[in-house]
Scaffold this active site. Structure first.
Site, PDB file in Angstrom:
ATOM      1  N   GLU A   1      -1.805   8.769   3.845  1.00 14.57           N
ATOM      2  CA  GLU A   1      -1.789   9.781   2.778  1.00 14.57           C
ATOM      3  C   GLU A   1      -1.046  11.026   3.263  1.00 14.57           C
ATOM      4  O   GLU A   1      -1.007  11.319   4.462  1.00 14.57           O
ATOM      5  CB  GLU A   1      -3.237  10.146   2.412  1.00 14.57           C
ATOM      6  CG  GLU A   1      -3.311  11.173   1.284  1.00 14.57           C
ATOM      7  CD  GLU A   1      -4.682  11.251   0.615  1.00 14.57           C
ATOM      8  OE1 GLU A   1      -5.663  10.725   1.169  1.00 14.57           O
ATOM      9  OE2 GLU A   1      -4.748  11.833  -0.495  1.00 14.57           O
TER      10      GLU A   1
ATOM     11  N   ASN B   1      -5.971   6.600  -8.410  1.00 14.90           N
ATOM     12  CA  ASN B   1      -6.911   6.591  -7.293  1.00 14.90           C
ATOM     13  C   ASN B   1      -8.159   7.392  -7.679  1.00 14.90           C
ATOM     14  O   ASN B   1      -8.042   8.474  -8.267  1.00 14.90           O
ATOM     15  CB  ASN B   1      -6.255   7.253  -6.072  1.00 14.90           C
ATOM     16  CG  ASN B   1      -7.256   7.527  -4.959  1.00 14.90           C
ATOM     17  OD1 ASN B   1      -7.708   6.607  -4.277  1.00 14.90           O
ATOM     18  ND2 ASN B   1      -7.632   8.794  -4.778  1.00 14.90           N
ATOM     19  N   GLU B   2      -9.304   6.863  -7.356  1.00 13.83           N
ATOM     20  CA  GLU B   2     -10.578   7.559  -7.615  1.00 13.83           C
ATOM     21  C   GLU B   2     -10.541   8.269  -8.975  1.00 13.83           C
ATOM     22  O   GLU B   2     -10.737   9.484  -9.074  1.00 13.83           O
ATOM     23  CB  GLU B   2     -10.926   8.515  -6.464  1.00 13.83           C
ATOM     24  CG  GLU B   2     -11.155   7.753  -5.175  1.00 13.83           C
ATOM     25  CD  GLU B   2     -11.835   8.523  -4.044  1.00 13.83           C
ATOM     26  OE1 GLU B   2     -11.966   9.757  -4.133  1.00 13.83           O
ATOM     27  OE2 GLU B   2     -12.230   7.870  -3.055  1.00 13.83           O
TER      28      GLU B   2
ATOM     29  N   TYR C   1     -17.178   5.174   2.430  1.00 14.67           N
ATOM     30  CA  TYR C   1     -17.089   5.827   3.742  1.00 14.67           C
ATOM     31  C   TYR C   1     -18.457   5.819   4.410  1.00 14.67           C
ATOM     32  O   TYR C   1     -19.481   5.934   3.739  1.00 14.67           O
ATOM     33  CB  TYR C   1     -16.604   7.275   3.573  1.00 14.67           C
ATOM     34  CG  TYR C   1     -15.118   7.359   3.263  1.00 14.67           C
ATOM     35  CD1 TYR C   1     -14.185   7.259   4.285  1.00 14.67           C
ATOM     36  CD2 TYR C   1     -14.664   7.519   1.958  1.00 14.67           C
ATOM     37  CE1 TYR C   1     -12.818   7.326   4.015  1.00 14.67           C
ATOM     38  CE2 TYR C   1     -13.298   7.588   1.681  1.00 14.67           C
ATOM     39  CZ  TYR C   1     -12.383   7.491   2.715  1.00 14.67           C
ATOM     40  OH  TYR C   1     -11.041   7.550   2.463  1.00 14.67           O
TER      41      TYR C   1
ATOM     42  N   GLU D   1     -10.283   2.004   0.753  1.00 12.61           N
ATOM     43  CA  GLU D   1     -10.625   3.133   1.638  1.00 12.61           C
ATOM     44  C   GLU D   1     -11.966   2.824   2.287  1.00 12.61           C
ATOM     45  O   GLU D   1     -12.976   2.651   1.595  1.00 12.61           O
ATOM     46  CB  GLU D   1     -10.693   4.462   0.866  1.00 12.61           C
ATOM     47  CG  GLU D   1      -9.322   4.957   0.436  1.00 12.61           C
ATOM     48  CD  GLU D   1      -9.330   6.346  -0.209  1.00 12.61           C
ATOM     49  OE1 GLU D   1     -10.199   7.167   0.137  1.00 12.61           O
ATOM     50  OE2 GLU D   1      -8.440   6.578  -1.049  1.00 12.61           O
TER      51      GLU D   1
ATOM     52  N   GLN E   1      -7.822   6.722   7.979  1.00 12.03           N
ATOM     53  CA  GLN E   1      -6.429   6.522   7.676  1.00 12.03           C
ATOM     54  C   GLN E   1      -5.703   6.196   8.976  1.00 12.03           C
ATOM     55  O   GLN E   1      -6.302   6.299  10.038  1.00 12.03           O
ATOM     56  CB  GLN E   1      -5.850   7.759   7.014  1.00 12.03           C
ATOM     57  CG  GLN E   1      -6.557   8.103   5.692  1.00 12.03           C
ATOM     58  CD  GLN E   1      -5.774   9.137   4.866  1.00 12.03           C
ATOM     59  OE1 GLN E   1      -4.688   9.572   5.192  1.00 12.03           O
ATOM     60  NE2 GLN E   1      -6.391   9.539   3.765  1.00 12.03           N
TER      61      GLN E   1
HETATM   62  O1  AHR Z   1      -9.167   9.536   2.607  1.00  7.33           O
HETATM   63  C1  AHR Z   1      -9.388  10.834   2.182  1.00  7.33           C
HETATM   64  C2  AHR Z   1      -9.725  10.931   0.704  1.00  7.33           C
HETATM   65  O2  AHR Z   1     -10.940  10.275   0.467  1.00  7.33           O
HETATM   66  C3  AHR Z   1      -8.772  10.257  -0.242  1.00  7.33           C
HETATM   67  O3  AHR Z   1      -7.694  11.063  -0.573  1.00  7.33           O
HETATM   68  C4  AHR Z   1      -9.622  10.023  -1.445  1.00  7.33           C
HETATM   69  O4  AHR Z   1      -9.192   8.906  -2.198  1.00  7.33           O
HETATM   70  C5  AHR Z   1     -11.014   9.858  -0.884  1.00  7.33           C
HETATM   71  O5  AHR Z   1     -11.934  10.622  -1.551  1.00  7.33           O
END
Ligand code: AHR
Length: 511
Positions: free
Chosen positions: A43, A191-192, A260, A315, A364
């Site tokens: 990103e 995205n999201e 996450y 992600e 990432q």
């Molecule tokens: O990876 C960091 C961020 O986390 C990304 O930009 C987003 O898609 C997610 O919330």
């Protein structure tokens, strides 16, 4: 497929147990572990792209090819990264690709509103990214701007990079120096969308997706692009349900999922000096991926019993407080043996659910979140996460071997987690690889593996381990943690005995 089973007991409290039993149904291996599970994410965030991948064509201090670091290219080639997602993340829904093509000195600047509010000069754009993917030998995965873009913008982008005939967009590409199209297969449609991608409801996004997806292809997707819908956050099962219900299957290549490993969004804890409690909580979050995948897949099964649509975990990874003295918007964090545990256990989960999870992206690649590479000017280091992903890449496109796991618990306070995580596959040469993770912070684990089927004569392997969970590689000591040959496995007939030190990752090869 035999169901993967986690059944664990906590009866014994001394240091080395013999209660870990794995049964591998070797002859039942039939589902492929897609190499696309080994995807990464680049990103425009902090020093992932600028200062990470890309240091500029004019850089005379850091060896580069068209501005991309040569050491990074070599490291990612060795890692065999299957695909690379770009340009975001949240950034994707603010990115206007036409600002990143043509002569670099004529490109407009932009403000990266989500990540640090920094001004970017657009010097790394579509050509730069796609040519870089060719250098690395990876498939590009472009994330389209749905939040602040238009249907026409995204349609034009597809035409610009993929169209072989004559058209305004392919002419423009040729004027900008690229004769042949790149043939990009993987496309994210926003995205999201539930958050930074537009704060949409799933119903609204499903409609928007249908509209965008319609114009990205011809009548029957003759060019076979793989469109990925912006997916749920962790356990938002309603999001997946609404998408699967409202979007025709033939318009969907994949549905995304983001998860996450984070303790608490407002108190994430340090990346290095964490406590055992924080370690345990992070592992709990990481292992949650198993039930997330199972439950999202069950919803998808209702609408798509033939599993035509992939669950794309684009992600995943550990998310901690940024390192002291760094820009909070840059998400720079160190990477320890804890991250190696997350990586090993998560990839095992993806392997074991490879019938539905057919693509994934660690967040990432460089200098951001659970990175595989950290850079500092001309220096570059590989993190423990890199080493796990490199050890594991033997599973790419191999046939998953169904297994059952009965194991000890790793207990902390009143809570417990299964100490052992495992997956196995058979490759095209007939060799079998078994990946094992002992997440226990203190106990060595003896693992007994029964091979049902197969005929193997030798076992070898590598291990990633270290003295402390908090251990990590630094620019001063870049090789503190790296895989070494593993001597702790013995094969006798159909029984394999493995002794795993605390918080270690082992990949075995049986021939
Ligand atoms: O990876 C960091 C961020 O986390 C990304 O930009 C987003 O898609 C997610 O919330």
């Amino acid at each position: 497929m035999k169901r993967l089973l986690f059944a664990c007991s906590t009866l014994i409290t001394f240091n080395s147990f013999a209660q870990n039993n794995l049964v591998l149904n070797v002859d039942a291996a039939k589902t492929t572990i897609s190499r696309q599970i080994y995807g990464h994410f680049a990103e425009h965030l902090g020093h992932c792209v600028y200062g990470g991948f890309y240091v500029g064509e004019g850089n005379t201090k850091i060896p580069n090819t068209n501005g991309v670091r040569n050491d990074v290219i070599a490291a990612l080639k060795k890692l065999k990264i299957a695909n690379l997602r770009w340009p975001g993340g949240c950034f994707a829904d603010t990115y206007h690709w036409k600002d990143g093509i043509g002569p670099k000195n004529k490109r407009p600047t932009m403000v990266n509103a989500w990540w640090g509010g920094v001004t970017e000069d657009n010097s790394f754009g579509t050509h730069d990214f796609l040519n870089m993917c060719e250098l690395i030998g990876t498939e590009p995965y472009l994330a389209g701007n749905v939040g602040s873009g238009t249907v026409q913008d995204l349609t034009d982008w597809v035409q610009y990079v993929n169209f072989n005939g004559k058209s305004p967009m392919s002419n423009l590409r040729q004027q900008n120096g690229r004769e042949k199209p790149w043939h990009v297969t993987y496309w994210g449609v926003g995205n999201e969308a539930w958050g930074c991608g537009g704060n949409m409801t799933p119903e609204h996004y499903a409609d928007i997706y249908r509209q965008y997806a319609t114009f990205m292809t011809g009548w029957s997707n003759e060019t076979k692009i793989f469109r990925i819908a912006s997916g749920a956050s962790s356990d938002d099962y309603n999001w997946t349900e609404v998408l699967m219900k409202n979007i025709p299957i033939n318009m969907l290549g994949g549905v995304a999922l983001h998860h996450y490993s984070v303790i608490n969004w407002s108190k994430k804890g340090p990346a290095v000096d964490f406590s055992e409690e924080q370690y345990f909580q992070i592992m709990k979050q990481a292992l949650l991926m198993d039930s997330l995948v199972i439950r999202h897949s069950a919803i998808m099964d209702k609408y798509d019993p033939q599993k035509r649509v992939a669950l794309v975990v684009d992600e995943w990874g550990g998310w901690y407080d940024v390192e002291a003295g760094t820009n909070p918007g840059f998400l720079y964090q160190q990477n320890t043996m804890r991250d190696a545990m997350i990586a090993g256990a998560t990839l095992n989960i993806f392997h074991n659910h490879c019938d539905r999870v057919r693509m994934a992206n660690l967040a990432q690649t460089i200098n951001v979140l659970q990175a595989v590479i950290l850079t500092n000017e001309e220096k570059m280091i590989l993190t423990p996460t890199y080493h796990v992903m490199e050890m594991y890449n033997v599973h790419q496109d191999a046939k998953m071997v169904p297994l059952t796991v009965t194991c000890n618990d790793y207990a902390f306070g009143n809570e417990k987690l299964p100490a052992i995580s495992a997956s196995a596959s058979k490759d095209s040469t007939g060799a079998m690889h078994i990946s094992l993770v002992n997440i226990d912070s203190k106990a060595t684990q003896d693992v007994n593996i029964t091979l049902e089927g197969g005929n193997y004569k030798t076992v070898g392997g590598r291990i990633l381990a270290s003295g402390k969970l908090q251990d990590h590689n630094t620019f001063a000591a870049p090789d503190k943690i790296k895989p070494v040959l593993f001597q702790g496995a013995t094969l006798k007939g159909k029984t394999l005995s493995v002794k795993m030190p605390p918080f270690s990752v082992v990949v075995l090869e049986l021939k």
